[in-house]
Design a protein around this motif. Structure first.
Motif, PDB file in Angstrom:
ATOM      1  N   LEU A  28       0.827  -1.210   0.000  1.00 50.97           N
ATOM      2  CA  LEU A  28       0.000   0.000   0.000  1.00 50.97           C
ATOM      3  C   LEU A  28       0.862   1.261   0.000  1.00 50.97           C
ATOM      4  CD1 LEU A  28      -2.792  -1.071   2.503  1.00 50.97           C
ATOM      5  CD2 LEU A  28      -3.041  -0.705   0.045  1.00 50.97           C
ATOM      6  N   LEU A  29       1.928   1.275   0.790  1.00 52.60           N
ATOM      7  CA  LEU A  29       2.819   2.434   0.834  1.00 52.60           C
ATOM      8  C   LEU A  29       3.417   2.706  -0.543  1.00 52.60           C
ATOM      9  CD1 LEU A  29       4.659   1.800   4.216  1.00 52.60           C
ATOM     10  CD2 LEU A  29       3.130   3.705   3.700  1.00 52.60           C
ATOM     11  N   GLN A  30       3.793   1.647  -1.233  1.00 50.77           N
ATOM     12  CA  GLN A  30       4.390   1.807  -2.558  1.00 50.77           C
ATOM     13  C   GLN A  30       3.354   2.239  -3.587  1.00 50.77           C
ATOM     14  OE1 GLN A  30       6.481  -1.644  -3.986  1.00 50.77           O
ATOM     15  NE2 GLN A  30       6.875  -0.761  -5.997  1.00 50.77           N
ATOM     16  N   GLU A  31       2.198   1.590  -3.589  1.00 49.03           N
ATOM     17  CA  GLU A  31       1.165   1.887  -4.575  1.00 49.03           C
ATOM     18  C   GLU A  31       0.592   3.294  -4.401  1.00 49.03           C
ATOM     19  OE1 GLU A  31      -0.380   0.112  -7.256  1.00 49.03           O
ATOM     20  OE2 GLU A  31       1.569  -0.863  -7.074  1.00 49.03           O
ATOM     21  N   LEU A  32       0.487   3.741  -3.159  1.00 54.02           N
ATOM     22  CA  LEU A  32      -0.119   5.038  -2.872  1.00 54.02           C
ATOM     23  C   LEU A  32       0.916   6.146  -2.806  1.00 54.02           C
ATOM     24  CD1 LEU A  32      -2.613   3.811  -0.141  1.00 54.02           C
ATOM     25  CD2 LEU A  32      -3.057   4.172  -2.571  1.00 54.02           C
ATOM     26  N   ASP A  33       2.185   5.808  -3.046  1.00 52.95           N
ATOM     27  CA  ASP A  33       3.263   6.791  -3.062  1.00 52.95           C
ATOM     28  C   ASP A  33       3.220   7.647  -1.799  1.00 52.95           C
ATOM     29  OD1 ASP A  33       5.461   8.113  -4.017  1.00 52.95           O
ATOM     30  OD2 ASP A  33       4.314   9.549  -5.217  1.00 52.95           O
TER      31      ASP A  33
END
Length: 223
Positions: A28-33
């Motif tokens: 989620l951290l990566q996908e949501l930048d």
């Protein structure tokens, strides 16, 4: 949560629940930048500590479920390709925050917005159904469609381009063709904002023409 049963040989090495939760959070951290921790909050839902899933030595593959949301109540689909295949959905809640523009005071209808009419307020945008603005330049100079109360979020539906020309107003008609430029007096037959095309009557000839409203309030027409 969908689970596939493990074979007897896979029961010896179990994938820790903490690592499963961590994999979902990192996805989620990566996908949501989520580079700015103040602008986003991610909470991974509870998983049963009694889960007995074979250790995924090939690594967990994560994705959003088909039609899955990127904020609010959502889920992450985790899948293990080997040595024993399994998959499950990890529940999560994503909260987004932003500094958005609100009315700094009571604003009347058809009021042209200035810097002093606006202030920033931090809100959870993931729970805000309407539109909002984060840049004053997008609002300053626009006109309110209705009266607004102090602290009200100003969305696209609340403003419109400031009316430059009103029906019945005397305007200057501009007609240019190369080096030839002609100015004539006219009467606007419609209201309009910058860039609108409106009908104007030439007060000398009585002819009705169509032209584009310029930022100056003049109306540019074709020769």
């Amino acid at each position: 949560m969908a689970l596939f049963p493990l074979s007897a040989t896979a029961l010896a090495e179990i994938h820790p629940v903490a690592e499963i939760r961590q994999a979902a959070e990192e996805f989620l951290l990566q996908e949501l930048d989520a580079a700015n921790a103040e602008d986003i909050n991610i909470e991974i839902g509870q998983l049963d500590d009694r889960l007995r899933l074979a250790y995924c030595s090939d690594g967990l593959k994560a994705r959003f479920p088909p039609g899955g949301r990127r904020d609010g109540n959502t889920a992450v689909h985790l899948q293990c390709a080997g040595p024993v295949t399994w998959q499950l959905y990890v529940p999560a809640t994503v909260e987004r925050y932003a500094q958005v523009l609100v009315a700094s005071r009571t604003l009347p209808r058809q009021h042209t917005l200035t810097n002093g009419d606006l202030r920033f307020q931090r809100i959870e945008t993931s729970r805000h159904a309407g539109s909002y603005h984060e840049d004053k330049s997008a609002l300053v100079g626009q006109q309110t469609r209705r009266s607004m109360r102090p602290g009200q979020i100003i969305g696209t539906q609340h403003v419109t381009q400031r009316e430059i020309v009103s029906r019945g107003q005397r305007v200057t008609l501009l007609a240019e063709n190369g080096s030839i430029a002609i100015r004539m007096q006219g009467e606007a037959l419609e209201n309009g904002t910058r860039g609108d095309r409106i009908r104007v009557k030439n007060t000398s000839s009585g002819r009705v023409v169509e032209g584009e409203i310029q930022p100056s309030g003049h109306v540019r027409v074709s020769l």
